[in-house]
Design a protein around this motif. Structure first.
Motif, short mmCIF file in Angstrom:
data_model
loop_
_atom_site.label_atom_id
_atom_site.label_comp_id
_atom_site.label_asym_id
_atom_site.label_seq_id
_atom_site.Cartn_x
_atom_site.Cartn_y
_atom_site.Cartn_z
N PRO A 177 0.83 -1.21 0.00
CA PRO A 177 0.00 0.00 0.00
C PRO A 177 0.86 1.26 0.00
O PRO A 177 1.91 1.31 0.65
CB PRO A 177 -0.80 -0.12 1.30
N ALA A 178 0.40 2.27 -0.70
CA ALA A 178 1.14 3.53 -0.77
C ALA A 178 1.30 4.17 0.61
O ALA A 178 2.23 4.94 0.85
CB ALA A 178 0.44 4.49 -1.72
N SER A 179 0.41 3.85 1.52
CA SER A 179 0.44 4.47 2.84
C SER A 179 1.74 4.19 3.60
O SER A 179 2.18 5.02 4.40
CB SER A 179 -0.76 4.00 3.68
N VAL A 180 2.37 3.02 3.36
CA VAL A 180 3.59 2.70 4.11
C VAL A 180 4.73 3.63 3.71
O VAL A 180 5.67 3.85 4.50
CB VAL A 180 4.01 1.23 3.94
N LEU A 181 4.69 4.15 2.49
CA LEU A 181 5.77 5.02 2.04
C LEU A 181 5.79 6.32 2.84
O LEU A 181 6.85 6.91 3.05
CB LEU A 181 5.63 5.31 0.55
N GLY A 182 4.63 6.77 3.28
CA GLY A 182 4.57 8.00 4.04
C GLY A 182 5.21 7.92 5.41
O GLY A 182 5.55 8.94 6.01
N ASP A 183 5.38 6.71 5.92
CA ASP A 183 6.00 6.53 7.23
C ASP A 183 7.48 6.22 7.12
O ASP A 183 8.12 5.87 8.13
CB ASP A 183 5.31 5.40 7.99
N THR A 184 8.03 6.31 5.91
CA THR A 184 9.43 5.96 5.68
C THR A 184 10.17 7.12 5.05
O THR A 184 9.71 7.73 4.09
CB THR A 184 9.53 4.73 4.74
#
Length: 433
Positions: A177-184
């Protein structure tokens, strides 16, 4: 030419019942197909076609004592009648945890898991719970398992990775999911200025800075002098935890791992692979106050197979061998690995093959380049990939198994005669290259 007819036939058969024909996508990277092995002994593997391979893959690192080391096999055999999993504690967990706390740098307490991937996830969760922050900073080319939260910019295509001084997070697989990129947050490795800039851009947001203390997966590149200490100090300055992924380097770069070798201590460190000499075991080790969030804050970590009887028995037996005579097996491993590294570099020079051999004696890589040895991921991907693949294929025909990156894992079973045999085969291969 060696025959692989049985492996080819078995692979075609297996694809009908096993997704993709393998149980790990990493195993696709074999020539001419994923090979099938029937037995491992010491430094050698035996495939279904009767070919014998001197093995420098070693299960991607776990077999530090070679395949089927007798002291470990005997200990596990004795444990089988005791059972396997109890959903409860065993005295072996107590004994192993006490030994690891005495041994590992900064290990005030440990917690067991089964795989490196899940141990990384535990460390990330602990860092977030302890700091109250969400973001993890990781580095291009550093591999921390295949989970959605960690498999980011492990091997990013450079046309997607953004500028070297401010890389963008790149998902490593469809289905993430694209959402994990925001936490990295992603950073270039081995450059303190880049790390300082990344921490400033995300001031007060970074829970932990996660790295391989030696970049093994992305090119077997050691840290620059002072880099790890500088990274640790920047973490302290910015209130982030310093997280060392020693899944590969732990118990391979020495009895106390990369932290001891390079003179730095992490807040949390992740170990797996070599710790149980081939049996499934991982762990997180580190500061008591951080680890205590498992209890004090109710941070969840579970696992049916954590602390299972056989893995505990294997690790205790492996430590007996590795710790004997103040780590004598490592002195031999260092000597032989150094001889192999130097021998390969000399052969490349003699045959006028542009190559750099770098890493550590227990885990190193041959980079085909006329330039300097790589110091980060972008340097490594600029090397000659086609020549590395040719090196891998030609060595296999000579009975030497390395991975397609031309990476060598050594074990205590790689004795001087095996090093001689390897260098003789490499001499033929370098001449062909």
């Amino acid at each position: 030419m060696r025959s692989y007819a049985q492996s080819i036939a078995l692979y075609e058969r297996t694809k009908k019942s096993l997704a993709g024909g393998v149980s790990s996508n990493v195993r696709y990277a074999a020539t001419p197909v994923p090979l099938f092995f029937v037995r491992g002994e010491g430094a050698r593997l035996y495939d279904v076609d009767g070919n014998v391979h001197i093995d420098y893959v070693l299960g991607n690192g776990p077999a530090i004592l070679g395949h089927a080391p007798q002291p470990v096999i005997d200990a596990v055999a004795r444990s089988l009648a005791d059972g396997q999993v109890f959903a409860a504690q065993t005295p072996r967990e107590t004994e192993l945890s006490e030994r690891l706390v005495r041994l590992l740098p900064g290990a005030e307490v440990v917690r067991f898991a089964t795989s490196g991937t899940e141990a990384v996830l535990m460390a990330m969760r602990l860092a977030r719970a302890f700091t109250g922050r969400d973001k993890i900073l990781k580095f291009e080319g550093h591999y921390h398992g295949w989970s959605d939260q960690a498999y980011i910019s492990a091997r990013p295509p450079l046309n997607e990775a953004g500028p070297a001084d401010a890389p963008v997070p790149v998902a490593g697989s469809p289905g993430m999911p694209a959402s994990v990129l925001g936490d990295t947050v992603v950073c270039g490795w081995n450059d303190l200025d880049l790390l300082r800039q990344a921490l400033e851009r995300h001031k007060g947001e970074i829970a932990g800075v996660l790295m391989e203390p030696m970049m093994v997966n992305g090119g077997a590149a050691p840290p620059e002098p002072g880099y790890l200490e500088g990274a640790r100090d920047l973490c302290r300055e910015h209130g982030a935890l310093f997280l060392c992924d020693e899944v590969i380097t732990g118990f391979r770069l020495g009895l106390k791992g990369a932290q001891h070798r390079f003179g730095v201590t992490a807040d949390l460190a992740i170990y797996a692979k070599a710790v149980a000499a081939g049996f499934p075991l991982a762990l997180v080790a580190g500061r008591r106050d951080v680890m205590n969030t498992l209890l004090d804050k109710g941070v969840m970590h579970g696992g049916t197979y954590n602390g299972n009887v056989q893995s505990m028995s294997a690790a205790l037996a492996a430590l007996d061998v590795l710790q004997a005579d103040d780590g004598a097996v490592y002195r031999d491993l260092e000597r032989r690995g150094t001889r192999l590294m130097q021998g390969l570099a000399e052969l490349a020079a003699r045959h006028k093959v542009p190559a750099r051999v770098q890493g550590a004696p227990a885990i190193f890589q041959v980079h085909f380049t006329a330039g300097p040895a790589p110091r980060n991921y972008r340097d490594a991907v600029a090397c000659d990939r086609d020549r590395a693949l040719a090196f891998h294929r030609l060595l296999q025909e000579e009975g030497i198994r390395v991975n397609q990156q031309a990476k060598f894992f050594l074990s205590t079973a790689h004795d001087d005669a095996i090093i001689d045999e390897t260098l003789a085969a490499a001499d033929k291969v370098m001449a062909q290259l």
